[in-house]
Design an enzyme around this catalytic site. Structure first.
Site, PDB file in Angstrom:
ATOM      1  N   ASP A 183       0.841  -1.194   0.000  1.00 45.26           N
ATOM      2  CA  ASP A 183       0.000   0.000   0.000  1.00 45.26           C
ATOM      3  C   ASP A 183       0.877   1.245   0.000  1.00 45.26           C
ATOM      4  O   ASP A 183       1.894   1.277  -0.688  1.00 45.26           O
ATOM      5  CB  ASP A 183      -0.926  -0.040   1.230  1.00 45.26           C
ATOM      6  CG  ASP A 183      -2.271   0.624   0.987  1.00 45.26           C
ATOM      7  OD1 ASP A 183      -2.304   1.866   0.929  1.00 45.26           O
ATOM      8  OD2 ASP A 183      -3.277  -0.083   0.858  1.00 45.26           O
ATOM      9  N   HIS A 193      -3.399   5.880   3.583  1.00 45.79           N
ATOM     10  CA  HIS A 193      -4.199   4.730   3.172  1.00 45.79           C
ATOM     11  C   HIS A 193      -3.656   3.424   3.755  1.00 45.79           C
ATOM     12  O   HIS A 193      -4.404   2.609   4.323  1.00 45.79           O
ATOM     13  CB  HIS A 193      -4.220   4.672   1.644  1.00 45.79           C
ATOM     14  CG  HIS A 193      -5.236   3.760   1.058  1.00 45.79           C
ATOM     15  ND1 HIS A 193      -5.004   2.419   0.885  1.00 45.79           N
ATOM     16  CD2 HIS A 193      -6.487   3.988   0.583  1.00 45.79           C
ATOM     17  CE1 HIS A 193      -6.069   1.853   0.330  1.00 45.79           C
ATOM     18  NE2 HIS A 193      -6.986   2.785   0.130  1.00 45.79           N
ATOM     19  N   ALA A 248      -8.467  -8.205  -8.383  1.00 42.50           N
ATOM     20  CA  ALA A 248      -9.516  -8.917  -7.650  1.00 42.50           C
ATOM     21  C   ALA A 248     -10.257  -9.900  -8.551  1.00 42.50           C
ATOM     22  O   ALA A 248     -10.801 -10.896  -8.080  1.00 42.50           O
ATOM     23  CB  ALA A 248     -10.502  -7.925  -7.038  1.00 42.50           C
ATOM     24  N   SER A 252     -11.265  -0.898  -0.068  1.00 37.45           N
ATOM     25  CA  SER A 252      -9.954  -0.827   0.585  1.00 37.45           C
ATOM     26  C   SER A 252     -10.079  -1.063   2.078  1.00 37.45           C
ATOM     27  O   SER A 252      -9.176  -1.615   2.713  1.00 37.45           O
ATOM     28  CB  SER A 252      -9.320   0.550   0.367  1.00 37.45           C
ATOM     29  OG  SER A 252      -8.637   0.628  -0.845  1.00 37.45           O
TER      30      SER A 252
END
Length: 616
Positions: free
Chosen positions: A287, A323, A420, A493
């Site tokens: 990240d 984040h 994903a 997220s």
């Protein structure tokens, strides 16, 4: 020179040779002299170059592997190609760990698009040449009101609405660095509050009557604010009073005492025995880094700055975006006297810094780090615009090495995004719950019509599709942000770290992973982990399976505990994974798989009860 069957001379183009002269680029034409500048042409692009790994069995049928070392040398010798990096195994052990013989690595090079096309053609199907696409974090994104057209006003003499927005807390203290946006019928106006908590915004071509929305996102410690059709004045400051996170009943006393987020309670982390803390499991968060200045994250001591690996590989603990820090809090925040409790506070967390500006080649590099470090679970709250075969090969390689990738489905409200959508990962969609955020916060805009009797709803922004395995809390999730604060954010997220933390608990404590069969690292171990997580899930919201997968995972079931009196025996072959074919619907699965959910889920999922070992 051999003849072309269609006429003319045939030419053999070497993979590293030029095409149609210098780079095959069209030379910009000028109609006259330039005035002290230069003409704009296409710049060279960055590409990922990798040998295509044949499916198992094809080598025996005559598929010859590419001589990648020879190709690399040819590329490095080319004056028209700049090789800027090579990503590959970091040790002999990591090169051999997956047993596939597919660990030759990838090259990262700059060249023209024409050169890349020629290189791909010369590879004859054995070489991958892909644009090194930029990746994006699955950020808590602002969804603009539907009436915004994006048209730029052309009438310089038209109306201009100047509005001063003053952002304060309930005691009148100004809130600096809050992001403020005003929406009208055309382009929005945005700005950040100053030290006095004020910002002046100008909407061109608008009047107070055409303003359709006001959004305020505080830097930390407060709830966001959203007002549809606000009553805006151009004559005096427009005051927005923010609510503190602790004003919400579910977070009463928060920051002064330890608390569980609503998502952790929904997954019953708060009912887990105190010694279930993820000991012995390694987690990587790829990240924007993790701010170890935060009191809840002091125990994160390892990482890798992929962006600056040549100059400052230890810069992973600097998080300019917040984040990665937010994800780290949900996964592993230590349960000190104040703040939040993560799922696996005793797990060994590695922060891999990939943002801002991460690209596919760097994600491949980060996954190589995970293979080398024998990471167990990877959190990927990120995605790209296109599928990458080079990245997919690395995900498969990581899976064979026993690395389980948990990935955010995406926030576009459309089909599941890559990676994903890969059949080799566990994709996570987002849900919310009523009464877990103020009605005047922006979180209320994520609500859709799929609300069940307990207040769970599928988040409007969450991507959907058959690739979704499970859903998790992803609306109004309170977690850590730099330097030592908290913020409530939305996004897949935020949902994904809930499942990553759960996966760590499962690996650390479920009886299956204490046996030799699943203790050994490899594909079978990863698949068993995914099966157990899916099997622990129960349906929430009124959304269909494309939006929730198997549903919301349950912590007690996933670690091998379950409410007293309920028994369930699930064999690996009973749950068909998306990566093995079409995903079995909970409604169509054998009743024995879902007996505890069918017989009393609506009762015991929301009542404190005892627990007992579960037979899987």
């Amino acid at each position: 020179m051999p003849k072309n069957p269609n006429g003319g001379d045939a030419r053999t183009v070497d993979a590293a040779s030029s095409v149609d002269g210098a780079d095959g680029e069209a030379t910009p034409h000028t109609n006259g002299q330039t005035s002290g500048g230069r003409n704009i042409g296409a710049r060279k692009k960055q590409f990922v170059i990798a040998p295509r790994h044949p499916p198992e069995g094809l080598q025996a049928l005559g598929f010859q592997p590419l001589q990648f070392d020879a190709l690399e040398q040819a590329l490095r010798n080319s004056s028209e190609i700049e090789v800027i990096d090579k990503v590959g195994p970091r040790s002999v052990l990591s090169a051999l760990t997956d047993g596939s013989g597919a660990a030759q690595g990838v090259l990262v090079a700059r060249m023209s698009e024409q050169k890349a096309a020629a290189l791909h053609q010369q590879g004859q199907g054995r070489l991958l040449v892909e644009r090194d696409q930029h990746l994006a974090l699955m950020d808590p994104t602002l969804r603009l009101p539907a009436m915004v057209t994006g048209v730029t006003p052309t009438n310089a003499g038209g109306p201009v609405l100047n509005a001063v927005i003053s952002v304060v807390d309930k005691d009148g203290a100004p809130q600096a660095n809050a992001e403020v946006s005003l929406f009208g019928s055309m382009l929005p106006a945005s700005g950040v509050t100053d030290a006095n908590g004020r910002v002046t915004l100008s909407l061109f071509g608008e009047t107070p009557e055409t303003v359709s929305g006001l959004y305020v996102k505080p830097k930390a410690d407060y709830w966001s604010f959203y007002q549809r059709d606000p009553d805006i004045s151009s004559e005096e400051p427009n005051v927005v009073v923010l609510r503190a996170l602790s004003d919400q009943p579910a977070l009463a006393g928060f920051q002064r005492q330890r608390a569980y987020g609503w998502g952790q309670k929904a997954m019953r982390l708060d009912q887990l025995p105190g010694n279930y803390r993820g000991q012995g499991v390694k987690i990587a968060i790829i990240d924007s880094g993790a701010a170890t200045t935060h009191d809840n994250l002091h125990d994160i001591r390892a990482g890798f700055d992929v962006l600056n690996k040549k100059t400052n590989p230890d810069g992973w603990n600097q998080d300019t975006l917040g984040h990665g820090t937010h994800c780290a809090g949900v996964i592993a925040a230590v349960d000190i006297a104040s703040g939040i409790r993560g799922f696996a506070p005793d797990a060994e967390v590695h922060a891999c810094k990939l943002f801002p500006g991460g690209q596919v080649s760097q994600l491949i590099d980060a996954l190589e780090y995970c293979i080398d470090q024998q990471i167990d679970v990877v959190n990927l709250s990120l995605g790209g615009a296109e599928v990458s075969e080079a990245l997919e090969q690395q995900i498969i390689r990581a899976r064979r090495a026993g690395v389980a990738c948990i990935v955010a489905a995406g926030n576009s409200g459309g089909p599941v995004q890559y990676p994903a959508s890969s059949p080799n990962v566990l994709a996570v969609a987002a849900i919310g719950k009523l009464d877990e955020f103020p009605a005047d916060s922006y979180h209320a805009q994520t609500l859709d019509s799929n609300v069940d009797a307990y207040g769970y709803f599928t988040a409007k922004f969450s991507c959907f599709g058959p690739q979704v395995s499970v859903c998790a809390p992803g609306v109004a999730i309170t977690s850590c942000v730099p330097p030592n604060n908290y913020a409530a954010w939305d996004g897949t997220s935020m949902a994904t770290p809930h499942v990553t933390g759960l996966a760590a608990l499962c690996l650390a404590h479920h009886p299956d992973f204490q046996t030799q069969q699943y203790k050994a690292r490899g594909t079978e171990r990863v698949e068993r982990l995914f099966q157990i997580i899916r099997a622990s899930a129960h349906k929430v919201s009124l959304g269909d399976q494309s939006r929730i997968g198997f549903g919301l995972p349950d912590t007690l079931l996933a670690v091998g505990l379950h409410p007293a009196g309920a028994r369930v025996a699930i064999q690996p072959q009973q749950l068909v994974s998306p990566m093995m074919g079409s995903m079995m619907s909970p409604m169509s699965a054998p009743a024995s798989i879902y007996d505890p959910f069918i017989l009393g889920a609506m009762q015991y999922y929301r009542q404190p009860m005892g627990y007992a070992p579960i037979a899987w």
